[in-house]
Design a protein around this motif. Structure first.
Motif, PDB file in Angstrom:
ATOM      1  N   SER A 111      -0.918   0.456 -15.863  1.00 39.40           N
ATOM      2  CA  SER A 111      -0.107  -0.110 -14.789  1.00 39.40           C
ATOM      3  C   SER A 111      -0.171  -1.638 -14.775  1.00 39.40           C
ATOM      4  N   ASP A 112       1.018  -2.241 -14.726  1.00 41.20           N
ATOM      5  CA  ASP A 112       1.159  -3.681 -14.548  1.00 41.20           C
ATOM      6  C   ASP A 112       0.912  -3.928 -13.054  1.00 41.20           C
ATOM      7  N   ARG A 113      -0.284  -4.346 -12.713  1.00 42.44           N
ATOM      8  CA  ARG A 113      -0.815  -4.567 -11.361  1.00 42.44           C
ATOM      9  C   ARG A 113      -1.191  -3.257 -10.679  1.00 42.44           C
ATOM     10  N   PHE A 114      -2.241  -3.354  -9.841  1.00 44.10           N
ATOM     11  CA  PHE A 114      -2.683  -2.221  -9.017  1.00 44.10           C
ATOM     12  C   PHE A 114      -3.422  -2.813  -7.825  1.00 44.10           C
ATOM     13  N   VAL A 115      -4.443  -2.102  -7.334  1.00 46.77           N
ATOM     14  CA  VAL A 115      -5.048  -2.486  -6.057  1.00 46.77           C
ATOM     15  C   VAL A 115      -5.681  -3.884  -6.066  1.00 46.77           C
ATOM     16  N   ASP A 116      -6.173  -4.357  -7.219  1.00 46.72           N
ATOM     17  CA  ASP A 116      -6.779  -5.702  -7.252  1.00 46.72           C
ATOM     18  C   ASP A 116      -5.780  -6.766  -6.797  1.00 46.72           C
ATOM     19  N   SER A 117      -4.483  -6.541  -7.098  1.00 46.40           N
ATOM     20  CA  SER A 117      -3.463  -7.508  -6.663  1.00 46.40           C
ATOM     21  C   SER A 117      -3.454  -7.617  -5.140  1.00 46.40           C
ATOM     22  N   SER A 118      -3.567  -6.469  -4.452  1.00 44.11           N
ATOM     23  CA  SER A 118      -3.580  -6.522  -2.982  1.00 44.11           C
ATOM     24  C   SER A 118      -4.839  -7.204  -2.462  1.00 44.11           C
ATOM     25  N   ILE A 119      -5.970  -6.950  -3.135  1.00 39.57           N
ATOM     26  CA  ILE A 119      -7.234  -7.573  -2.698  1.00 39.57           C
ATOM     27  C   ILE A 119      -7.105  -9.099  -2.760  1.00 39.57           C
ATOM     28  N   VAL A 120      -6.516  -9.616  -3.851  1.00 41.41           N
ATOM     29  CA  VAL A 120      -6.464 -11.074  -3.987  1.00 41.41           C
ATOM     30  C   VAL A 120      -5.247 -11.701  -3.282  1.00 41.41           C
ATOM     31  N   TYR A 121      -4.068 -11.091  -3.391  1.00 34.11           N
ATOM     32  CA  TYR A 121      -2.859 -11.710  -2.800  1.00 34.11           C
ATOM     33  C   TYR A 121      -2.799 -11.533  -1.272  1.00 34.11           C
ATOM     34  N   GLN A 122      -3.200 -10.339  -0.790  1.00 34.08           N
ATOM     35  CA  GLN A 122      -3.130 -10.123   0.658  1.00 34.08           C
ATOM     36  C   GLN A 122      -4.494 -10.331   1.325  1.00 34.08           C
ATOM     37  N   GLY A 123      -5.553  -9.769   0.710  1.00 33.53           N
ATOM     38  CA  GLY A 123      -6.891  -9.894   1.309  1.00 33.53           C
ATOM     39  C   GLY A 123      -7.341 -11.335   1.363  1.00 33.53           C
ATOM     40  N   ALA A 180       0.836  -1.211   0.000  1.00 32.46           N
ATOM     41  CA  ALA A 180       0.000   0.000   0.000  1.00 32.46           C
ATOM     42  C   ALA A 180       0.868   1.257   0.000  1.00 32.46           C
ATOM     43  N   ALA A 181       2.012   1.208   0.701  1.00 35.54           N
ATOM     44  CA  ALA A 181       2.911   2.376   0.743  1.00 35.54           C
ATOM     45  C   ALA A 181       3.500   2.630  -0.646  1.00 35.54           C
ATOM     46  N   SER A 182       3.913   1.552  -1.317  1.00 36.64           N
ATOM     47  CA  SER A 182       4.439   1.688  -2.674  1.00 36.64           C
ATOM     48  C   SER A 182       3.366   2.304  -3.576  1.00 36.64           C
ATOM     49  N   ARG A 183       2.125   1.847  -3.378  1.00 35.75           N
ATOM     50  CA  ARG A 183       0.999   2.333  -4.202  1.00 35.75           C
ATOM     51  C   ARG A 183       0.697   3.805  -3.927  1.00 35.75           C
ATOM     52  N   ALA A 184       0.720   4.203  -2.662  1.00 39.07           N
ATOM     53  CA  ALA A 184       0.425   5.607  -2.317  1.00 39.07           C
ATOM     54  C   ALA A 184       1.430   6.533  -3.011  1.00 39.07           C
ATOM     55  N   GLN A 185       2.700   6.148  -2.992  1.00 45.58           N
ATOM     56  CA  GLN A 185       3.746   6.947  -3.636  1.00 45.58           C
ATOM     57  C   GLN A 185       3.540   6.978  -5.150  1.00 45.58           C
ATOM     58  N   HIS A 186       3.197   5.807  -5.692  1.00 43.02           N
ATOM     59  CA  HIS A 186       2.988   5.656  -7.136  1.00 43.02           C
ATOM     60  C   HIS A 186       1.832   6.540  -7.607  1.00 43.02           C
ATOM     61  N   VAL A 187       0.738   6.533  -6.839  1.00 46.05           N
ATOM     62  CA  VAL A 187      -0.435   7.336  -7.202  1.00 46.05           C
ATOM     63  C   VAL A 187      -0.077   8.821  -7.156  1.00 46.05           C
ATOM     64  N   ASP A 188       0.589   9.242  -6.068  1.00 42.91           N
ATOM     65  CA  ASP A 188       0.881  10.674  -5.903  1.00 42.91           C
ATOM     66  C   ASP A 188       1.919  11.180  -6.902  1.00 42.91           C
ATOM     67  N   GLU A 189       2.931  10.331  -7.169  1.00 41.52           N
ATOM     68  CA  GLU A 189       4.068  10.802  -7.975  1.00 41.52           C
ATOM     69  C   GLU A 189       3.863  10.567  -9.472  1.00 41.52           C
ATOM     70  N   VAL A 190       3.172   9.487  -9.836  1.00 41.28           N
ATOM     71  CA  VAL A 190       3.099   9.118 -11.262  1.00 41.28           C
ATOM     72  C   VAL A 190       1.656   9.073 -11.784  1.00 41.28           C
ATOM     73  N   ILE A 191       0.811   8.294 -11.125  1.00 40.61           N
ATOM     74  CA  ILE A 191      -0.504   8.011 -11.729  1.00 40.61           C
ATOM     75  C   ILE A 191      -1.392   9.257 -11.787  1.00 40.61           C
ATOM     76  N   ARG A 192      -1.633   9.884 -10.626  1.00 35.89           N
ATOM     77  CA  ARG A 192      -2.567  11.018 -10.628  1.00 35.89           C
ATOM     78  C   ARG A 192      -2.077  12.178 -11.494  1.00 35.89           C
ATOM     79  N   PRO A 193      -0.802  12.619 -11.356  1.00 36.66           N
ATOM     80  CA  PRO A 193      -0.371  13.764 -12.181  1.00 36.66           C
ATOM     81  C   PRO A 193      -0.496  13.493 -13.679  1.00 36.66           C
ATOM     82  N   ASN A 194      -0.187  12.269 -14.107  1.00 35.97           N
ATOM     83  CA  ASN A 194      -0.280  11.970 -15.540  1.00 35.97           C
ATOM     84  C   ASN A 194      -1.726  11.907 -16.009  1.00 35.97           C
TER      85      ASN A 194
END
Ligand code: TMP
Length: 213
Positions: free
Chosen positions: A95-107, A72-86
């Motif tokens: 993006s090669d993987r996003f939040v669904d990966s956390s839902i299935v692999y960790q959740g 989630a920390a990697s994702r927060a940085q990714h969203v703020d620095e790359v995804i949202r501004p672009n």
């Protein structure tokens, strides 16, 4: 300016996402589309450092909660620095993987359940994918592709873990039919690529936005 399209790729390890993304990157560049191709965990300097910590086989003692929070920390940085501004600049982001990966692999896989969704809501805010390609292949197919000895800490979690992850992906596909586009990842590489290109072309026409250079 219109917000760009946000597209994600998901699927079990060894499902061929990276190959398809590389082919797609070439196609979109030829079309003159201004798009950013990125990945998780990673996609930023900080995210790549976190990726190394998470996937390192030497970190076998990592708790499930710590693992989930690091993604989630990697994702927060990714969203703020790359995804949202672009996206806000009108560019397409893939993006090669996003939040669904956390839902299935960790959740599901690690049994952490709904807390994963709640933590990730903080990380992603309003950055929800417009479309998600789910490359579907039974884990045993993927494992064959990765090859013995080539596994990282997550890949080496065992077949029953990865079977659970795969079933959770299929459940997500049923739950979000308007967003998730399931594709048989055992089909011919060029056929898969054609399906992805057709769908992206359709999405661009539908949304009237992609991020044209
Ligand atoms: P990759 O091999 O597709 O680059 O992904 C790295 C590994 O991290 C892969 O086994 C899937 C796993 N992963 C998670 O467990 N949770 C996540 O949120 C993400 C993004 C990846």
């Amino acid at each position: 300016m219109n917000r760009g399209l946000f597209i994600t790729f998901e699927g079990p390890d060894g499902s061929g996402k990276s190959t398809q993304l590389e082919l797609l990157r070439g196609f979109l560049a030829k079309q003159g589309l201004d798009c950013v191709v990125t990945r998780e965990p990673g996609g930023t300097k900080i995210g790549e450092l976190i990726r190394h910590i998470i996937l390192d086989n030497g970190n076998g003692e990592m708790s499930d909660m710590a693992e989930m929070l690091l993604y989630a920390a990697s994702r927060a940085q990714h969203v703020d620095e790359v995804i949202r501004p672009n996206l806000e600049a009108g560019r397409m982001v893939i993006s090669d993987r996003f939040v669904d990966s956390s839902i299935v692999y960790q959740g599901y896989g690690r049994g952490l359940g709904d807390i994963v969704r709640r933590v990730n809501e903080l990380a992603i805010g309003d950055c929800i994918p417009d479309a998600t390609f789910l490359l579907k292949a039974e884990p045993k197919v993927g494992f064959g592709r990765i090859g013995a000895g080539g596994e990282d800490r997550i890949e080496s979690a065992g077949l029953s873990y990865h079977t659970g992850v795969y079933e959770a992906y299929l459940e997500l596909e049923r739950a979000f039919p308007e967003r998730m586009i399931g594709i048989d990842a055992t089909a011919d590489v060029d056929c898969i690529q054609q399906r992805i290109r057709d769908k992206i072309t359709e999405l661009i026409a539908l949304h009237g936005r992609a991020g044209t250079a």
